[in-house]
Design an enzyme around this catalytic site. Sequence first.
Site, PDB file in Angstrom:
ATOM      1  CG  ASN A   9      34.767 -34.767  -3.044  1.00  0.00           C
ATOM      2  OD1 ASN A   9      34.202 -35.739  -2.534  1.00  0.00           O
ATOM      3  ND2 ASN A   9      35.662 -34.038  -2.399  1.00  0.00           N
ATOM      4  CD1 TRP A  10      29.133 -36.576  -6.034  1.00  0.00           C
ATOM      5  CD2 TRP A  10      27.976 -38.426  -5.527  1.00  0.00           C
ATOM      6  NE1 TRP A  10      28.572 -37.044  -7.190  1.00  0.00           N
ATOM      7  CE2 TRP A  10      27.857 -38.191  -6.917  1.00  0.00           C
ATOM      8  CE3 TRP A  10      27.336 -39.536  -4.986  1.00  0.00           C
ATOM      9  CZ2 TRP A  10      27.114 -39.016  -7.762  1.00  0.00           C
ATOM     10  CZ3 TRP A  10      26.599 -40.365  -5.834  1.00  0.00           C
ATOM     11  CH2 TRP A  10      26.491 -40.098  -7.203  1.00  0.00           C
ATOM     12  CE  LYS A  11      33.766 -31.362  -0.751  1.00  0.00           C
ATOM     13  NZ  LYS A  11      34.054 -30.009  -0.291  1.00  0.00           N
ATOM     14  CG  HIS A  97      39.212 -32.858  -0.128  1.00  0.00           C
ATOM     15  ND1 HIS A  97      38.816 -31.968   0.837  1.00  0.00           N
ATOM     16  CD2 HIS A  97      38.583 -32.493  -1.273  1.00  0.00           C
ATOM     17  CE1 HIS A  97      37.957 -31.100   0.289  1.00  0.00           C
ATOM     18  NE2 HIS A  97      37.802 -31.398  -0.992  1.00  0.00           N
ATOM     19  CD  GLU A  99      35.931 -30.938   2.655  1.00  0.00           C
ATOM     20  OE1 GLU A  99      35.535 -32.064   2.314  1.00  0.00           O
ATOM     21  OE2 GLU A  99      35.549 -29.887   2.107  1.00  0.00           O
ATOM     22  CD  GLU A 169      39.255 -29.371  -4.262  1.00  0.00           C
ATOM     23  OE1 GLU A 169      38.224 -29.388  -4.917  1.00  0.00           O
ATOM     24  OE2 GLU A 169      39.374 -29.967  -3.174  1.00  0.00           O
ATOM     25  N   GLY A 175      33.376 -24.620  -0.755  1.00  0.00           N
ATOM     26  CA  GLY A 175      32.066 -24.539  -0.106  1.00  0.00           C
ATOM     27  C   GLY A 175      31.690 -23.161   0.392  1.00  0.00           C
ATOM     28  CB  SER A 214      32.984 -21.770  -4.952  1.00  0.00           C
ATOM     29  OG  SER A 214      32.912 -21.871  -3.546  1.00  0.00           O
ATOM     30  N   GLY A 235      32.347 -29.861  -5.755  1.00  0.00           N
ATOM     31  CA  GLY A 235      31.669 -30.353  -4.555  1.00  0.00           C
ATOM     32  C   GLY A 235      30.169 -30.133  -4.665  1.00  0.00           C
ATOM     33  N   GLY A 236      29.695 -29.058  -4.079  1.00  0.00           N
ATOM     34  CA  GLY A 236      28.258 -28.774  -3.986  1.00  0.00           C
ATOM     35  C   GLY A 236      27.506 -28.914  -5.303  1.00  0.00           C
TER      36      GLY A 236
HETATM   37  P1  13P Z   1      32.727 -26.963  -3.532  1.00  0.00           P
HETATM   38  O1  13P Z   1      32.560 -27.101  -5.026  1.00  0.00           O
HETATM   39  O2  13P Z   1      31.475 -27.283  -2.779  1.00  0.00           O
HETATM   40  O3  13P Z   1      33.317 -25.633  -3.173  1.00  0.00           O
HETATM   41  O4  13P Z   1      33.776 -28.083  -3.049  1.00  0.00           O
HETATM   42  C1  13P Z   1      34.975 -28.207  -3.742  1.00  0.00           C
HETATM   43  C2  13P Z   1      35.676 -29.420  -3.260  1.00  0.00           C
HETATM   44  O5  13P Z   1      36.137 -29.486  -2.141  1.00  0.00           O
HETATM   45  C3  13P Z   1      35.769 -30.558  -4.181  1.00  0.00           C
HETATM   46  O6  13P Z   1      36.654 -31.513  -3.713  1.00  0.00           O
END
Ligand code: 13P
Length: 256
Positions: A9-11, A97, A99, A169, A175, A214, A235-236
């Site tokens: 997920n590149w956000k 998600h 967010e 999640e 993050g 993470s 994510g990251g």
């Molecule tokens: P991180 O891997 O950066 O913690 O993010 C996870 C995430 O929200 C994937 O959708």
Amino acid sequence: MRHPVVMGNWKLNGSKEMVSNLLKGLDAELKGVEGVDVAVAPPAMYLDLAEQLIGKGESKIILGAQNVDVNASGAFTGDISPEMLKDFGASHIIIGHSERREYHSESDEFVAKKFAFLKEHGLTPVLCIGESEAQNEAGETVAVCARQIDAVINTQGVEALDGAIIAYEPIWAIGTGKAATADDAQRIHAAIRAHIAEKSEEVAKKVVIQYGGSVKPENAEAYFAQPDIDGALVGGAALNAESFAAIAKAAAKAKK
Ligand code: 13P
């Protein structure tokens, strides 16, 4: 045996240059890697470029997206429909998600509507669920996850989960570098599966449940060694070809 799915997920990250470098890098890293479905969800803006690059590559990267609307067309400024996503070859669509639940006030019911709409259009929902830190400390994790899944089950029946992906999640792990331990994640995944099994053992057995929060190359193997963790939503670490590919390879190896 469930086939593992590792999704990036590149956000809100990317540029033409970054998308191009990352996808070319991933294609090279993933050559010859079997036994895992690897998907990426770039910002919608870059789906066109991503589709072209994936088409040229040799590895079979699946294209996804980070969101969808509940309307097919019309006066809905800023929104994106399932048919538009399909038009660019995106099949795995992240919904719910944390967010989006937090910054866009998306309710369980609204997310369930998106789920139904994606299914209606033959797309694969990647349904994100998970508890906040306060809910975790209050011992409400399983109840929160059950409620989020029930929004789908109670409106569409448990069979709607067939072919869909659930991403557990925990919000406090996103993050933050503060990942859930593999044992804790396994416990919650097993509880989520048991909750679904109350309605259908068949569906529960088949549904892919990813862990997210993470996930890094260093901890990925421990998650995938767990029987109920069928992949990851990253994510990251998905913004770097080498680290994302390392996570995908860890899943392929563990789930052989
Ligand atoms: P991180 O891997 O950066 O913690 O993010 C996870 C995430 O929200 C994937 O959708």
